[in-house]
Design an enzyme around this catalytic site. Structure first.
Site, PDB file in Angstrom:
ATOM      1  N   SER A   7       0.759  -1.310   0.057  1.00 36.30           N
ATOM      2  CA  SER A   7      -0.092  -0.030  -0.049  1.00 36.30           C
ATOM      3  C   SER A   7       0.839   1.183  -0.163  1.00 36.30           C
ATOM      4  O   SER A   7       1.745   1.373   1.030  1.00 36.30           O
ATOM      5  CB  SER A   7      -0.765  -0.016   1.317  1.00 36.30           C
ATOM      6  N   GLY A   8       0.613   2.039  -0.873  1.00 34.29           N
ATOM      7  CA  GLY A   8       1.387   3.485  -1.157  1.00 34.29           C
ATOM      8  C   GLY A   8       2.602   3.230  -1.806  1.00 34.29           C
ATOM      9  O   GLY A   8       3.388   4.253  -2.121  1.00 34.29           O
ATOM     10  N   GLU A  13       0.695  -8.970   1.895  1.00 41.23           N
ATOM     11  CA  GLU A  13       0.616  -8.185   3.321  1.00 41.23           C
ATOM     12  C   GLU A  13       0.998  -9.144   4.493  1.00 41.23           C
ATOM     13  O   GLU A  13       0.481 -10.275   4.456  1.00 41.23           O
ATOM     14  CB  GLU A  13      -0.640  -7.630   3.350  1.00 41.23           C
ATOM     15  N   SER A  64      -5.574   5.604  -0.766  1.00 41.99           N
ATOM     16  CA  SER A  64      -5.451   4.243  -0.804  1.00 41.99           C
ATOM     17  C   SER A  64      -6.734   3.520  -1.592  1.00 41.99           C
ATOM     18  O   SER A  64      -7.752   3.612  -0.929  1.00 41.99           O
ATOM     19  CB  SER A  64      -5.122   3.676   0.578  1.00 41.99           C
ATOM     20  N   SER A  65      -6.105   2.389  -2.116  1.00 44.90           N
ATOM     21  CA  SER A  65      -7.506   1.758  -2.998  1.00 44.90           C
ATOM     22  C   SER A  65      -7.993   0.728  -2.260  1.00 44.90           C
ATOM     23  O   SER A  65      -7.235   0.038  -1.924  1.00 44.90           O
ATOM     24  CB  SER A  65      -6.988   1.353  -4.357  1.00 44.90           C
ATOM     25  N   THR A  86      -1.361   2.496  -8.218  1.00 44.79           N
ATOM     26  CA  THR A  86      -2.745   3.110  -8.678  1.00 44.79           C
ATOM     27  C   THR A  86      -2.078   4.385  -9.712  1.00 44.79           C
ATOM     28  O   THR A  86      -2.501   4.518 -11.081  1.00 44.79           O
ATOM     29  CB  THR A  86      -3.472   3.761  -7.780  1.00 44.79           C
TER      30      THR A  86
HETATM   31  N1  LIG Z   1       5.331   7.915 -10.201  1.00 51.19           N
HETATM   32  C1  LIG Z   1       4.968   8.791  -9.028  1.00 51.19           C
HETATM   33  N2  LIG Z   1       5.498  10.132  -9.151  1.00 51.19           N
HETATM   34  C2  LIG Z   1       5.143  10.853  -7.876  1.00 51.19           C
HETATM   35  N3  LIG Z   1       4.550  10.366  -7.018  1.00 51.19           N
HETATM   36  C3  LIG Z   1       3.904   9.214  -6.879  1.00 51.19           C
HETATM   37  C4  LIG Z   1       4.375   8.216  -8.116  1.00 51.19           C
HETATM   38  N4  LIG Z   1       3.722   6.940  -7.764  1.00 51.19           N
HETATM   39  C5  LIG Z   1       3.179   7.288  -6.435  1.00 51.19           C
HETATM   40  N5  LIG Z   1       3.415   8.259  -6.168  1.00 51.19           N
HETATM   41  C6  LIG Z   1       2.654   8.973  -4.704  1.00 51.19           C
HETATM   42  O1  LIG Z   1       2.588   7.888  -3.800  1.00 51.19           O
HETATM   43  C7  LIG Z   1       1.353   7.991  -3.537  1.00 51.19           C
HETATM   44  C8  LIG Z   1       0.628   6.698  -3.009  1.00 51.19           C
HETATM   45  O2  LIG Z   1       0.546   6.119  -4.627  1.00 51.19           O
HETATM   46  P1  LIG Z   1      -0.642   5.071  -4.953  1.00 51.19           P
HETATM   47  O3  LIG Z   1      -1.922   5.619  -4.335  1.00 51.19           O
HETATM   48  O4  LIG Z   1      -0.846   4.772  -6.315  1.00 51.19           O
HETATM   49  O5  LIG Z   1      -0.198   3.917  -4.109  1.00 51.19           O
HETATM   50  P2  LIG Z   1      -1.052   2.618  -4.250  1.00 51.19           P
HETATM   51  O6  LIG Z   1       0.200   1.415  -4.318  1.00 51.19           O
HETATM   52  O7  LIG Z   1      -1.942   2.619  -5.284  1.00 51.19           O
HETATM   53  O8  LIG Z   1      -1.256   2.220  -2.559  1.00 51.19           O
HETATM   54  P3  LIG Z   1      -2.771   1.396  -2.303  1.00 51.19           P
HETATM   55  O9  LIG Z   1      -2.595   0.027  -2.285  1.00 51.19           O
HETATM   56  O10 LIG Z   1      -2.853   1.873  -0.908  1.00 51.19           O
HETATM   57  O11 LIG Z   1      -3.758   1.982  -3.211  1.00 51.19           O
HETATM   58  C9  LIG Z   1       0.664   8.927  -4.238  1.00 51.19           C
HETATM   59  O12 LIG Z   1      -0.627   9.623  -3.827  1.00 51.19           O
HETATM   60  C10 LIG Z   1       1.497   9.680  -4.967  1.00 51.19           C
HETATM   61  O13 LIG Z   1       1.519  11.000  -4.143  1.00 51.19           O
HETATM   62 MG   LIG Z   2      -3.958   2.389  -4.942  1.00 46.96          MG
END
Ligand SMILES: Nc1ncnc2c1ncn2[C@@H]1O[C@H](COP(=O)(O)OP(=O)(O)OP(=O)(O)O)[C@@H](O)[C@H]1O
Ligand SMILES: [Mg+2]
Length: 1096
Positions: free
Chosen positions: A161-162, A441, A215-216, A166
């Protein structure tokens, strides 16, 4: 990761384990028995076993940017991978390949230059690996593969996560819409709708968690369909396992789904639905976090609305969606209190009634039916249906269940609606699927959600392993080499443990859920009974009910206490009936009437795990029919901060993401591959004897390897395939050869340089010496000339200085002498003046004292005389009386007495006058003395002032003296004079003291004189008193005398009558003549005296 045998030699570069940094670079410094001594980069010396060391390429240190493909690392091992990522991340190179897998490290900062249109154009059609690693490169390679091979592709994005899944998914979709989109212009093209589906789904399916602000809370697989021309022709979104519990329960500092906060901040719309700040709603105020940093909920609301418009959701449906959301919020504020009957409940208060009315209005259903649905349950029996009241807790649970069901259906509806609006192309045969799914996880407490997530990851891992394995095989096949060495580690046993029927964890869970009496204890017992001795399942150490599964990424212990509850996805018939009866077509559409089933319970059980398993099955089928591409997102730190690289956490993620497994698979075969030209270039120097003879690089390669006695290598068509560790042996031999060669070259070069330096140094030295000598002599001459001039100058300056000093001292001495003379003369004068004044005071005082003593004695004598005379008078009177008694003698005595009395009175008068005059002189003298004293005091003050001023002058003089001492030692003599002056000053001070003492003695004497004077006055008063007493006596004597006269008269008359009468008359006449006048005169005198002196 098995590490091949290492060639240990001093100076070899290695990786050594470290508790906090995972791995640190080090160098072998010594070999001590079985152990190796290494020195880390932080200059720490460590003793380790050789098998704990990993080889490190010395050239890596020079390549500061790291390599863009991990397989290019000379030593493909865990620390090498980690260090390479770290170096690249430090330079904002967030993407790195491991073969065809893309590792994306979250930068946590905006990198707009990486994602602009120019970048997309650069990657469009560029061969994979030509440009630096990028997510666009993966998207492009899948698009090209799809177009060239006509085969569907899939891009699997995973990570914790994070980690940025996404965001990466969005970038892929952006790129695909760029390469597969039509000309821009229309807002509602398919690709625009595909892109806009992201913010819409994020509004309803994303929430703030402790790990990620966005977070998705669901898994997503987006299939983008393309037509034969490579244009996007349709899209479909599949979602997985939405976190429903978040709708009714959140913890601080997390948030509920974004859409609720957006609606509350929507202004007019919020007012329309009677919504207020999120803190007023139970479903939102369980956490105090209402806002997101840098995000405006009102603006996000507008974006969601716009996305809805673009995606094709009608205004009526949009209204209905927000109505439903508002209804859920109002529903959450309905509270219950115990009813009159046992186990029943009623609406708690007015507020709850209002919210219930609002919820019913927004759902457009009957408020009474809503109340009945929440507070009662209908049980179907053979005899008919029974309505059972629910207690408060059950009513709240029913309320929450309704909210969760409505939200889940709303979310599903939204996904369906997007799918319907965007539409699928039935003619399309090629598509690219992008999977944004939660990564592996493992928390402190792992529940049902983690179980499902890890199950999905096991599935994907199997798919990944198969793919990597297959790719390896392809490579070997392409190079026409024997590939039987590759060992494939299968995780089918874990998958069987979880999903196999009839006995697998999911099957047992479903079975437990179907029995009402089952608990998590019975479920666990059954689980352990069925899988006793299973290598992948074990009982947790400190719990009877928890179980541990050995997943591919590590062991995870699951707490089973909520497993049954979370796996049961009840659909309450009453809830369905209630909302199906809604007058709002949208709400009614969410709950189509349930099929007529003869069920005893109003609950319909459906297993979440089984449904998820089926979804995964479908997904796997889709993925299997496509060509997969992998993107592993890595979260560099838990604080979501840029430029922070936490080694341990990243290693764990690489392990979970299968990156290290891919490396392992690679290592299991022939991990090191080099083209023949590369190999000969690098290792040709190991066999220089073969280098000139042949141009056949393959043969040369073989000769080199044979010379080094290496076996088990494979020679492919274009590359040589080396077993793990062989490259290490080659490298260390190469390093040795280079070392000796370098040493020889250095030796020769040093000799040449030293000789050349010596000759040039000698010439230079001679020149330098000549120049230096010239310089020195010139300098010496100049110095001497300067010295002579200086001596001359000094002579004049000194003379002038001494003269100035002498004149200064002279004037100071004159001033000092004059001041001292003046001072001593003044002192003498003052002394004399004081002496004269003291003598005068003494003379006056003595005069005064003797005078007052004289007066005192005189007064005492007079008093004694008076007293004595009075005594004599009394005796005389007594005698006269006797004589009077004897007639004639009496008168004589009387006359005598009168005379004496007259004397006494006269004397008294005289004394009075004397006393008055004495007093007057005394007061004059006292005033004179006081004046003298005052003048003396004044003189004394003046003397004191003079002393102070003299002291001041002394201090000034002292200062001057000190200055003079510094300037000239001759002034020392004057200092002795000053010391004498000081002595004089001391003497003066002592004389002043004696004067002060004398003064005080004089004052004392004066006081004494005053006291004597007051004593004298007192004595005078006493004398006056005696005087009055005497006067009184006189009066009484006069009275007695008058009596005596009367008697005398009588006696005279008697004497006249007989013969001697004439004698008696003569006697009387003579007596009266003698005494009568005196007495009378005396009386009148006395009266005048009294008048004159009334005080008496
Ligand atoms: N390529 C990127 N460039 C800049 N910032 C990024 C990039 N990728 C991710 N981030 C930052 O990291 C944050 C978290 O990314 P994201 O929401 O895609 O995480 P995730 O893996 O989908 O998490 P989750 O599993 O909780 O959904 C984003 O809100 C953004 O601020
Ligand atoms: Mg996500």
């Amino acid at each position: 990761m098995p590490e091949p045998k290492m060639n240990l030699r001093k100076g070899a570069k290695v990786w050594v384990e470290d508790k906090s940094l995972a791995w640190v670079a080090a160098e072998i410094t010594d070999l001590k028995g079985k152990q190796v001594q290494v020195q880390t980069v932080s200059a720490k010396t460590v003793l380790v076993l050789p098998e704990k060391l990993f080889p490190r390429d010395a050239d890596e240190e020079e390549e500061h940017g790291g390599v863009d493909d991990m397989t290019k690392l000379t030593y493909l091992n865990e620390p090498g991978v980690l260090y390479n990522l770290e170096r690249r991340y430090a330079l904002n190179d967030i993407y790195t390949y491991t073969g065809s897998i893309l590792i994306a490290v979250n930068p946590f900062t905006k990198l707009p230059h990486l994602y602009n249109v120019h970048m997309m154009e650069q990657y469009k059609g560029a061969p994979f690996g030509e440009l630096s690693p990028h997510v666009f490169a993966v998207a492009d390679v899948s698009y090209r593969a799809m177009m060239n091979e006509g085969r569907s592709q899939s891009i699997l994005v995973s990570g914790e996560s994070g980690a940025g899944k996404t965001e990466t998914t969005k970038l892929i979709m952006q790129y695909l819409t760029f390469v597969g989109g039509r000309a821009a212009g229309d807002d509602r093209t398919v690709e625009q709708q595909v892109l806009e589906s992201n913010p819409l789904l994020e509004a309803f399916g994303n929430a703030r968690t402790v790990r990620n602000d966005n977070s998705s809370r669901f898994g997503k697989f987006v299939e983008i369909q393309f037509d034969a021309n490579g244009r996007i022709s349709g899209a479909a979104i599949r979602t997985y396992l939405l976190e429903r519990s978040r709708v009714v329960q959140i913890t601080d500092p997390e948030r509920n789904y974004h859409c609720f906060y957006q609606l509350c901040a929507s202004g007019k719309d919020a007012a329309k639905y009677k919504l207020a700040h999120p803190s007023h709603f139970h479903y939102l105020n369980q956490s105090r976090t209402y806002e997101l940093e840098g995000v405006s909920s009102a603006e996000e609301y507008m974006k969601t609305r716009r996305a809805m418009d673009i995606v094709g959701i009608s205004h009526e449906d949009q209204e209905a969606i927000f109505c439903t959301l508002a209804a859920i919020l109002h529903l959450g504020n309905i509270e219950f209190s115990p009813g009159r009957e046992h186990d029943s409940s009623v609406i708690k208060d007015q507020k709850s009634t209002f919210h219930m009315q609002m919820a019913a209005d927004l759902f457009r259903c009957d408020v009474n039916l809503l109340l009945a649905t929440l507070s009662t349950r209908t049980i179907q029996t053979r005899e008919g249906s029974i309505v059972k009241a629910l207690d408060c807790n059950a009513a709240v649970a029913s309320r929450d269940a309704l909210a969760k069901t409505v939200y889940a259906r709303l979310f599903d509806w939204l996904v369906d609606k997007i799918n319907m609006s965007v539409g699928q192309d039935p003619n399309s045969h090629i598509q690219i699927g992008v999977l944004d799914i939660y990564g592996f996880e493992c928390f402190k407490h792992n529940s049902f959600e983690q179980f499902c997530i890890n199950f999905a990851n096991e599935k994907l891992q199997q798919h990944f392993n198969e793919h990597v394995f297959k790719m390896e095989q392809d490579e070997y096949r392409k190079e026409e080499i024997n590939w039987s060495y590759i060992e494939f580690i299968d995780n089918q046993d874990v998958l069987d443990l979880i999903e196999k029927k009839p006995i697998g964890i999911i099957a047992l869970l479903d079975e437990a859920c179907m029995f009402p009496k089952s608990t998590h204890e019975t479920f666990s017992t059954k689980l352990f009974q069925n899988f006793r001795g299973h290598s992948r399942l074990e009982r947790a150490k400190f719990s009877e009910t928890d179980f541990t599964v050995s997943h591919y990424a590590g062991k995870v212990t699951y707490q089973t206490d909520t497993f049954l509850e979370k796996n049961r996805d009840y659909v309450v018939v009453e809830h369905c009936n209630l909302l199906a009866s809604s007058k709002c077509p949208f709400v009614a559409g969410l709950f189509p009437s349930p099929p007529e089933e003869s069920s005893r319970s109003s609950y319909k059980f459906s297993s979440v795990a089984t449904r998820f398993k089926q979804q995964l099955q479908a997904l796997m089928e889709t993925l299997n029919s496509t060509e997969p591409h992998y993107i592993r997102c890595v979260k560099p730190n838990s604080l979501n901060r840029p430029h922070k690289f936490e080694n341990l956490s990243i290693l764990h993620q690489l392990r979970c993401g299968g990156v290290l497994e891919a490396v392992r698979i690679s290592l299991a075969g022939y991990p090191t591959r080099r083209t023949y030209s590369e190999f000969v270039d690098r290792f040709g120097l190991l066999a220089p004897e073969f280098m000139d003879t042949s141009y056949d690089e393959k043969a040369l390669t073989e000769k080199i390897l044979r010379k080094l006695n290496l076996e088990n290598f494979q020679l492919g068509r274009t590359k040589v395939f080396l077993r793990a560790g062989q490259i290490g042996v080659l490298d260390s031999r190469r390093a040795e050869v280079l070392d000796t060669a370098a040493k020889r070259v250095q030796r020769r070069l040093r000799t040449y340089i030293a000789h050349r330096n010596f000759i040039s140094a000698r010439v230079a030295a001679i020149q330098l010496q000549a120049y230096c000598r010239g310089c020195l002599v010139r300098k010496m001459f100049a110095a001497r000339r300067e010295a002579a001039a200086a001596v001359c100058l000094q002579k004049y300056v000194r003379r002038w200085l001494f003269r100035c000093a002498y004149l200064k001292v002279l004037s100071a001495a004159v001033i000092l002498q004059s001041n001292i003379c003046g001072f001593s003369t003044r002192q003498k004068f003052l002394h004399r003046k004081k002496h004269r004044a003291a003598a005068l005071i003494q003379a006056r005082w003595r005069l005064c004292r003797f005078r007052s003593a004289f007066h005192h004695y005189k007064k005492s004598i007079i008093a004694i005389q008076c007293h004595w005379r009075q005594k004599l008078a009394k005796r005389e009177l007594r005698r006269l009386k006797q004589e009077a008694n004897e007639a004639g003698a009496l008168r004589l005595a009387k006359n005598k007495l009168e005379k004496q009395l007259e004397d006494l009175t006269w004397r008294l008068h005289l004394e009075k006058r004397m006393r008055v005059s004495t007093e007057e002189t005394k007061s004059v003298e006292i005033s004179k003395l006081q004046k003298a004293l005052e003048s003396l005091n004044l003189e004394l003050d003046a003397t004191k002032l003079a002393t102070i001023s003299e002291c001041n002058k002394n201090a000034v003089l002292q200062n001057q003296l000190e200055l003079s001492i510094k300037e000239k030692s001759a002034l020392e003599k004057e200092l002795t004079v000053l010391a004498e002056m000081r002595k004089e000053n001391v003497l003066l001070k002592s004389s002043l003291d004696t004067l002060e003492k004398k003064n005080s003695a004089l004052e004392h004497e004066l006081k004494k004189a005053l006291k004597d004077a007051s004593d004298t006055i007192e004595k005078l008063r006493e004398l006056e008193q005696k005087n009055t007493e005497l006067q009184q006596n006189m009066q009484s004597l006069e009275e007695k005398l008058s009596h005596l006269e009367d008697e005398n008269h009588v006696l005279r008359q008697k004497a006249l009558t007989p013969s001697p009468k004439s004698n008696r008359a003569n006697l009387t006449k003579s007596f009266s003549n003698k005494y009568g006048g005196t007495v009378n005169l005396h009386q009148s005198d006395r009266k005048t005296a009294y008048l004159k002196n009334p005080d008496c």
